[in-house]
Write an enzyme that holds these catalytic residues in place. Structure first.
Site, mmCIF file in Angstrom:
data_model
loop_
_atom_site.group_PDB
_atom_site.id
_atom_site.type_symbol
_atom_site.label_atom_id
_atom_site.label_comp_id
_atom_site.label_asym_id
_atom_site.label_seq_id
_atom_site.Cartn_x
_atom_site.Cartn_y
_atom_site.Cartn_z
ATOM 1 N N GLY A 12 -7.212 -68.248 27.042
ATOM 2 C CA GLY A 12 -6.043 -69.106 26.872
ATOM 3 C C GLY A 12 -6.114 -70.429 27.603
ATOM 4 C CG ASN A 14 -8.792 -74.802 24.265
ATOM 5 O OD1 ASN A 14 -8.925 -76.016 24.253
ATOM 6 N ND2 ASN A 14 -9.822 -73.974 24.359
ATOM 7 C CG MET A 90 -12.115 -65.175 19.436
ATOM 8 S SD MET A 90 -12.955 -66.756 19.046
ATOM 9 C CE MET A 90 -14.649 -66.162 18.850
ATOM 10 N NE ARG A 91 -9.374 -59.627 13.942
ATOM 11 C CZ ARG A 91 -10.250 -58.623 13.853
ATOM 12 N NH1 ARG A 91 -11.093 -58.384 14.849
ATOM 13 N NH2 ARG A 91 -10.291 -57.878 12.777
ATOM 14 C CG ASN A 107 -10.043 -72.958 14.590
ATOM 15 O OD1 ASN A 107 -9.632 -72.206 15.476
ATOM 16 N ND2 ASN A 107 -11.316 -72.985 14.217
ATOM 17 C CG HIS A 109 -16.005 -74.039 15.716
ATOM 18 N ND1 HIS A 109 -16.031 -72.660 15.595
ATOM 19 C CD2 HIS A 109 -17.299 -74.456 15.648
ATOM 20 C CE1 HIS A 109 -17.290 -72.274 15.452
ATOM 21 N NE2 HIS A 109 -18.074 -73.335 15.474
#
Ligand code: GAR
Length: 188
Positions: A12, A14, A90-91, A107, A109
């Site tokens: 967490g 971010n 991560m899903r 998102n 990445h």
């Protein structure tokens, strides 16, 4: 203020960087809720410290990705969310979430997309021997790690780097660009 719904699976950091950017008035937004899928996610304790409601939706309790995503959409709606921020989620997400918040799912990445998609981007960049990698904030499309790029930051891979030291330097850049990229998305 933008009404954000955060999704996190892990530490967490971010999530915390965005909460801090809001507190520092660098981003005009409010975090309505944090959704996390892993009971061990440290993100939940961070949310508690910020007095942000946190909802556990454990993927193991759902029969399919779509069933999990429907529960996510319901939770986001219950908390009046307008923008969905995947901060270390991560899903793989489905059209159930993407269609419910069209062009409003973002998102982060840990690579310079379109290089090194997937769950092991930092290790892949390290193994490939590239000298520059980084991080990308992008809109979410059905195809994993695709969708319009909002912001990127480059991070050099240094001779003495390990995956861990590289990850730490990528995260510094993630925390810097993620709040800025959310503001950019809101202006598109
Ligand atoms: C971040 O580095 C993010 O880029 C990555 O997970 C980390 C979460 O860190 N996301 C992915 O790999 C998505 N496929 P955090 O929990 O400390 O924010």
């Amino acid at each position: 203020p933008l009404k954000l719904g955060m999704m996190a699976s892990g530490s967490g950091s971010n999530f915390e960087a965005i909460a801090q950017a809001i507190a520092d008035r660098q981003l005009n937004a409010n975090i309505q809720v944090l959704i996390y899928n892993n009971p061990a996610a440290k993100a939940a304790a961070r949310a508690a410290r910020w007095h942000i409601p946190a909802v556990l939706l454990n993927h193991r309790d759902f029969a399919s990705r779509e069933a999990l995503d429907s529960a996510i959409v319901q939770t986001l709606r219950d908390h009046d969310v307008e923008w969905v921020i995947m901060a270390g989620w991560m899903r793989i997400v489905t059209d159930v979430l993407i269609d419910a918040f069209r062009d409003r799912v973002i998102n982060i990445h840990p690579s310079l997309l379109p290089s090194f998609k997937g769950a092991h981007a930092i290790e892949q960049a390290f193994t490939a021997g590239v000298k520059i990698t980084g991080c990308t904030v992008h809109l979410v499309r059905l195809e994993v790690d695709s969708g319009q790029i909002l912001m990127q930051a480059a991070v050099p891979i240094l001779p003495d780097d390990t995956v861990e030291t590289l990850q730490a330097r990528i995260q510094v850049q993630e925390h810097r660009i993620f709040p800025q990229a959310i503001a950019i998305a809101a202006q598109l």
